[in-house]
Write a protein that holds these residues in place. Structure first.
Motif: not given
Length: 442
Positions: A48-61, A97-104
């Motif tokens: 769950a922490l990984l998913h929350r963090t990855a959602r933040v990264l999506i905005e920072e792509v 990056l967009s493809h792969n960060v979303r895959s997290l």
């Protein structure tokens, strides 16, 4: 997480030979099926922490893209080429990056699109000739940046919980490994196809030069891809190996400083040998280049070779090939090469076998009707006398007999055939007849 190179049209072969474009790949390679996912050892809270963090990264792509592109240019020289379009590089890194960060966040829903992106990158870069090691290095640069940013983001949100991300590190790097493998596999498949196409095209060009069907418009391509200048100085080697007809001729040395392009068809290998880059090379001494070639040619044991005289220009390659074939038909000894310029009488005989056979019957008919032992004795004596320049004494030395014995055998020949060895014309005809008998008798 997967940085890529520049646009298809903008990235050169980075110092390599020109590559064929992607549209020349007749059958695009098919992406292999995905491997079964490895069961994660991370607990639900860590995921769950990984998913929350990855959602933040999506905005920072966009910001991550800037950083990754900068590091790629700093650490990988291939990306600093002036031919690489920086805007295209940025866009493709951003898309990857967009493809792969979303895959997290949504691994099941986005896994195939992420894999397809990696596969496309590998095929496109192979078609461009972009170095595979540079591409994989850039991939790892991007993955490292994303992983470090994941840890930093998680630490700001949950300093204690961030330590648990170590349990998903294996999952992330398994993902990275899978995609790097996809890129490399796609690259190698396209490279294999392009290599086959390139080699096949080269074979077609060489065959056309040898058989005389090459057009003038083909000459620039021959110079570009084969290194054969249109006005170069050439000789052709014809190689025949009865003991090993499938021998790869490319291992045959033609001499230091000489470039050879080989072609094999119907059991005979031919080499187009560049003797000099310009039309003036060897002028005034046309045989010197071919003689140098014969001296340096390493004919395999059991094989035979024929070498043409030197010719000028790609348009003359077919003529040189026919002359090399003629030299080969003069039957050089096994393991040796015959230079046509040293075998013109034999070449005349094998070029017109019907006339050669008729001449042998005319000059040697009565001798060939003798018993085998007598026939061989007279034929050997005649050949030795001609080799000795018409000297019975020197012929006797070659045959280990007295000069009078040689003279007696020569008189017997004259009595049998009605020919006179005092007449230069009949001596010339005898010489050709002996060559015809040796070369044309089964």
């Amino acid at each position: 997480m997967h940085p890529v190179t520049g646009s298809r049209a903008s990235v050169p072969a980075m110092g390599r030979a020109p590559r064929l474009s992607a549209d020349r790949v007749r059958t695009p390679p098919r992406m292999p099926a995905a491997r079964p996912p490895i069961r994660s050892r991370a607990d639900a809270e860590t995921v769950a922490l990984l998913h929350r963090t990855a959602r933040v990264l999506i905005e920072e792509v966009p910001r991550l893209t800037d950083r990754i592109v900068a590091l790629m240019k700093e650490r990988e020289p291939a990306y600093r080429s002036a031919a690489v379009d920086p805007h295209e590089v940025w866009r493709e890194v951003h898309d990857s990056l967009s493809h792969n960060v979303r895959s997290l966040v949504h691994p099941k829903e986005t896994r195939e699109s992420a894999r397809s992106c990696a596969w496309r990158i590998g095929t496109d870069r192979a078609a461009q000739g972009f170095p595979l090691d540079a591409l994989l290095h850039a991939y790892r640069i991007g993955c490292t940046v994303v992983w470090e940013h994941l840890l930093e983001t998680a630490s700001r949100e949950d300093p204690l919980g961030a330590q648990s991300l170590v349990h998903v590190a294996a999952d992330v790097w398994n993902f990275v490994d899978e995609h790097c493998t996809l890129v490399a596999t796609a690259y190698q498949e396209v490279e294999r196809q392009l290599s086959w196409h390139r080699e096949n095209r080269n074979r077609i060009i060489v065959a056309a030069l040898l058989d005389g069907t090459a057009r003038v418009s083909d000459f620039p391509e021959a110079e570009q891809v084969l290194g054969l200048p249109e006005r170069g100085r050439y000789a052709v080697v014809a190689l025949e190996d009865a003991d090993a007809p499938c021998r790869t001729p490319h291992s045959v040395e033609v001499g230091d400083g000489l470039r050879a392009v080989w072609h094999t068809a119907e059991g005979t290998a031919h080499a187009i040998v560049l003797l000099g880059a310009g039309a003036g090379a060897g002028d005034g001494d046309s045989g010197s280049g071919a003689e140098r070639l014969v001296r340096g040619l390493e004919v395999p044991p059991g094989a035979r070779a024929g070498v043409s005289p030197a010719v000028t220009g790609l348009a003359a390659i077919n003529t040189a090939r026919r002359l090399a074939d003629t030299a080969l038909r003069t039957r050089p000894a096994a393991g040796t090469a015959a230079l046509l310029e040293e075998r013109y009488p034999e070449a005349l005989v094998v070029s017109s076998p019907d006339l050669g056979t008729a001449l042998a019957d005319r000059m040697l008919g009565p001798v060939l009707a003798l018993e085998p032992a007598d026939q061989e004795l007279l034929l050997t004596t005649l050949a030795a006398w001609l080799e000795a320049g018409g000297s019975a004494r020197r012929a006797g030395a070659l045959l280990f007999c007295h000069r009078n014995t040689v003279l007696n055998r020569l008189r017997r020949y004259e009595q049998l055939t009605g020919r006179s060895l005092d007449h230069p014309r009949e001596v010339m005809e005898l010489s050709l007849a002996l060559s015809a008998h040796r070369l044309l008798t089964p």
